[in-house]
Design a protein around this motif. Structure first.
Motif, short mmCIF file in Angstrom:
data_model
loop_
_atom_site.label_atom_id
_atom_site.label_comp_id
_atom_site.label_asym_id
_atom_site.label_seq_id
_atom_site.Cartn_x
_atom_site.Cartn_y
_atom_site.Cartn_z
N GLU A 1 35.96 11.94 -42.71
CA GLU A 1 35.64 10.76 -43.52
C GLU A 1 34.91 9.71 -42.69
O GLU A 1 33.99 9.06 -43.17
CB GLU A 1 36.90 10.17 -44.14
N THR A 2 35.31 9.55 -41.45
CA THR A 2 34.67 8.59 -40.56
C THR A 2 33.21 8.97 -40.33
O THR A 2 32.33 8.11 -40.33
CB THR A 2 35.42 8.51 -39.21
N LEU A 3 32.94 10.26 -40.15
CA LEU A 3 31.56 10.71 -39.97
C LEU A 3 30.73 10.44 -41.21
O LEU A 3 29.59 9.98 -41.11
CB LEU A 3 31.54 12.20 -39.63
N TYR A 4 31.30 10.72 -42.38
CA TYR A 4 30.56 10.47 -43.61
C TYR A 4 30.34 8.97 -43.83
O TYR A 4 29.28 8.56 -44.29
CB TYR A 4 31.29 11.07 -44.81
N GLU A 5 31.33 8.16 -43.48
CA GLU A 5 31.18 6.71 -43.63
C GLU A 5 30.03 6.19 -42.78
O GLU A 5 29.24 5.36 -43.23
CB GLU A 5 32.48 6.00 -43.26
N ALA B 1 27.46 7.92 -41.77
CA ALA B 1 26.22 8.43 -42.34
C ALA B 1 25.79 7.60 -43.55
O ALA B 1 24.61 7.29 -43.71
CB ALA B 1 26.38 9.90 -42.74
N VAL B 2 26.76 7.22 -44.37
CA VAL B 2 26.45 6.39 -45.53
C VAL B 2 25.97 5.01 -45.09
O VAL B 2 25.03 4.45 -45.68
CB VAL B 2 27.68 6.28 -46.46
N GLU B 3 26.56 4.49 -44.04
CA GLU B 3 26.13 3.19 -43.53
C GLU B 3 24.67 3.24 -43.07
O GLU B 3 23.88 2.35 -43.40
CB GLU B 3 27.03 2.76 -42.37
N VAL B 4 24.31 4.28 -42.35
CA VAL B 4 22.91 4.45 -41.93
C VAL B 4 22.02 4.62 -43.16
O VAL B 4 20.94 4.04 -43.24
CB VAL B 4 22.76 5.65 -40.96
N GLY B 5 22.49 5.38 -44.13
CA GLY B 5 21.73 5.57 -45.36
C GLY B 5 21.48 4.27 -46.10
O GLY B 5 20.39 4.04 -46.63
N MET B 6 22.47 3.39 -46.13
CA MET B 6 22.31 2.10 -46.81
C MET B 6 21.30 1.23 -46.06
O MET B 6 20.50 0.52 -46.69
CB MET B 6 23.66 1.39 -46.92
N PRO C 1 14.31 13.92 -40.05
CA PRO C 1 15.03 14.64 -41.11
C PRO C 1 16.47 14.18 -41.28
O PRO C 1 16.98 14.10 -42.40
CB PRO C 1 14.96 16.11 -40.65
N ALA C 2 17.14 13.84 -40.19
CA ALA C 2 18.51 13.35 -40.29
C ALA C 2 18.58 12.00 -40.99
O ALA C 2 19.47 11.74 -41.80
CB ALA C 2 19.13 13.26 -38.89
N VAL C 3 17.64 11.13 -40.69
CA VAL C 3 17.61 9.82 -41.33
C VAL C 3 17.27 9.96 -42.81
O VAL C 3 17.89 9.31 -43.66
CB VAL C 3 16.61 8.88 -40.60
N LEU C 4 16.32 10.82 -43.13
CA LEU C 4 15.98 11.03 -44.53
C LEU C 4 17.15 11.62 -45.30
O LEU C 4 17.39 11.26 -46.46
CB LEU C 4 14.74 11.92 -44.65
N ALA C 5 17.90 12.50 -44.67
CA ALA C 5 19.09 13.08 -45.32
C ALA C 5 20.13 11.99 -45.60
O ALA C 5 20.74 11.98 -46.68
CB ALA C 5 19.68 14.17 -44.46
N ARG C 6 20.32 11.10 -44.67
CA ARG C 6 21.26 9.99 -44.88
C ARG C 6 20.78 9.08 -45.99
O ARG C 6 21.58 8.58 -46.79
CB ARG C 6 21.47 9.24 -43.57
N ARG C 7 19.49 8.85 -46.08
CA ARG C 7 18.94 8.04 -47.17
C ARG C 7 19.16 8.73 -48.51
O ARG C 7 19.58 8.10 -49.48
CB ARG C 7 17.44 7.81 -46.93
N ARG C 8 18.88 10.05 -48.57
CA ARG C 8 19.12 10.80 -49.82
C ARG C 8 20.58 10.74 -50.21
O ARG C 8 20.92 10.59 -51.39
CB ARG C 8 18.68 12.26 -49.66
N SER C 9 21.46 10.86 -49.24
CA SER C 9 22.89 10.79 -49.52
C SER C 9 23.28 9.42 -50.08
O SER C 9 24.09 9.33 -51.00
CB SER C 9 23.69 11.08 -48.25
N ALA C 10 22.71 8.37 -49.53
CA ALA C 10 23.00 7.02 -50.02
C ALA C 10 22.45 6.83 -51.44
O ALA C 10 23.07 6.15 -52.26
CB ALA C 10 22.40 5.97 -49.09
N ILE C 11 21.33 7.44 -51.74
CA ILE C 11 20.75 7.33 -53.09
C ILE C 11 21.59 8.09 -54.10
O ILE C 11 21.89 7.58 -55.18
CB ILE C 11 19.29 7.85 -53.10
N THR C 12 21.97 9.31 -53.75
CA THR C 12 22.63 10.19 -54.73
C THR C 12 24.15 10.15 -54.67
O THR C 12 24.81 10.51 -55.65
CB THR C 12 22.20 11.65 -54.52
N GLY C 13 24.71 9.78 -53.52
CA GLY C 13 26.15 9.85 -53.34
C GLY C 13 26.64 11.26 -53.09
O GLY C 13 27.84 11.52 -53.08
N ASP C 14 25.74 12.19 -52.87
CA ASP C 14 26.07 13.60 -52.69
C ASP C 14 26.10 13.94 -51.20
O ASP C 14 25.08 13.87 -50.52
CB ASP C 14 25.03 14.46 -53.41
#
Length: 66
Positions: free
Chosen positions: A3-7, A9-14, A45-58
């Protein structure tokens, strides 16, 4: 721990969404996000993935990225 890793990643995505809002295509967002990626020590690619995750929540967007 997962969960900490995902949090983080979401922070970077935001932050990515602040730099390049969701209505901006990945192609158009890539040049500016490449600079951000370099600044934080990730590849584009890692940053774009984090952005996609922040957009979709997936979380699946984050699979296979560093």
């Amino acid at each position: 721990m997962v969960e900490t890793l995902y949090e983080s990643a979401v922070e970077v995505g935001m932050i990515c969404l602040e730099i390049a809002p969701a209505h901006v295509s990945e192609q158009d967002a890539s040049p500016v996000l490449a600079l951000y990626a370099e600044e934080i020590g990730l590849d584009l690619p890692a940053v774009l993935a984090r952005r996609r995750s922040a957009i979709t929540g997936d979380r699946r967007c984050l699979q296979r990225v560093t």
